[in-house]
Design an enzyme around this catalytic site. Structure first.
Site, short mmCIF file in Angstrom:
data_model
loop_
_atom_site.label_atom_id
_atom_site.label_comp_id
_atom_site.label_asym_id
_atom_site.label_seq_id
_atom_site.Cartn_x
_atom_site.Cartn_y
_atom_site.Cartn_z
N ASP A 19 -83.94 -7.55 42.27
CA ASP A 19 -83.94 -8.78 41.10
C ASP A 19 -84.44 -9.98 41.85
OD1 ASP A 19 -82.33 -10.37 39.23
OD2 ASP A 19 -80.91 -10.99 40.92
N ASP A 21 -83.71 -13.88 40.83
CA ASP A 21 -83.04 -15.30 40.87
C ASP A 21 -81.50 -14.77 41.66
OD1 ASP A 21 -84.41 -17.05 39.30
OD2 ASP A 21 -84.27 -15.67 37.93
#
Length: 225
Positions: A19, A21
């Protein structure tokens, strides 16, 4: 203070899927400034809604709010433009730049709910190298917590998703990795409260590196290259 054990140090993985953020970089300050303005304009209390926006596609969050008389796509485009213009405070999670720089070119990917344009801008602002493979909001119809994004990333890397290690920070992303059948490690650098999860967690990437053999990667302690 005793350092926590390296997660999955006895496992070998075909690919590492990240991922973005909250996992490789923090964009919380920027995102919450923009979302606070938008939520206030539409009569919502940002304090109530902001905890639910992370790790989920912007369009999905807007649709979930059920605001009458708006075009969710147009509103998502507005938020995207504002986030692209506001990159103040975007920075890499500690040790992330060194860690991903040591990964083989074809052995990792970023799998994010952000648009590609925003993802590239945030990576540049954080001083992180672009990944060999990007899976962004435009690539997936069903965003996290659906498993589609991680399954697609593994498919494009030509590996079995069950032989991948997912790095996540938010409940929706953790659920996505779990549903895909991958192992998950949780990055907690941006957490203000403990997150209940069955998966191992580490604060950041300091003191973490990988060893590679026959197209497989193992996490190990050491100074990242």
């Amino acid at each position: 203070m005793t350092k926590p054990p390296i997660p999955y140090s006895d496992r070998r993985f075909k690919a590492l899927l990240f991922d973005m953020d909250g996992t490789l970089l923090t964009s919380i300050e920027s995102a919450e400034r923009v979302w606070s303005r938008w939520l206030t304009l539409h009569g919502f209390d940002p304090i109530e809604i902001l905890p639910t926006i992370h790790g989920v596609q912007t369009l999905e969050t807007i649709r979930r709010l059920g605001i009458p008389g708006i075009d969710p796509r147009q509103e998502a485009d507005w938020i995207a433009r504002e986030e692209l213009a506001d990159l103040e405070g975007v920075r890499a999670i500690q040790g992330a730049a060194e860690f991903v720089a040591g990964l083989p070119h074809d052995g990792w990917a970023i799998v994010t709910s952000a648009t590609r344009t925003l993802a590239e801008a945030r990576l540049a602002a954080a001083g992180l190298v672009p990944p060999p493979l990007f899976i962004t909001a435009e690539d997936i119809a069903n965003g996290k917590p659906a498993p589609d994004c991680y399954i697609e990333a593994a498919r494009r890397l030509d590996v079995d998703v069950t032989q991948c290690l997912v790095f996540e920070d938010a409940p929706a992303g953790i659920a996505s990795g779990r549903a895909a059948g991958a192992d998950v490690v949780v990055i907690t650098a941006t957490h203000t409260h403990p997150l209940a999860t069955d998966y191992p967690s580490i604060r950041d990437y300091r003191g973490l590196t990988t060893a590679h053999s026959e197209g497989m990667a193992m996490l190990r302690a050491g100074t990242a290259r």
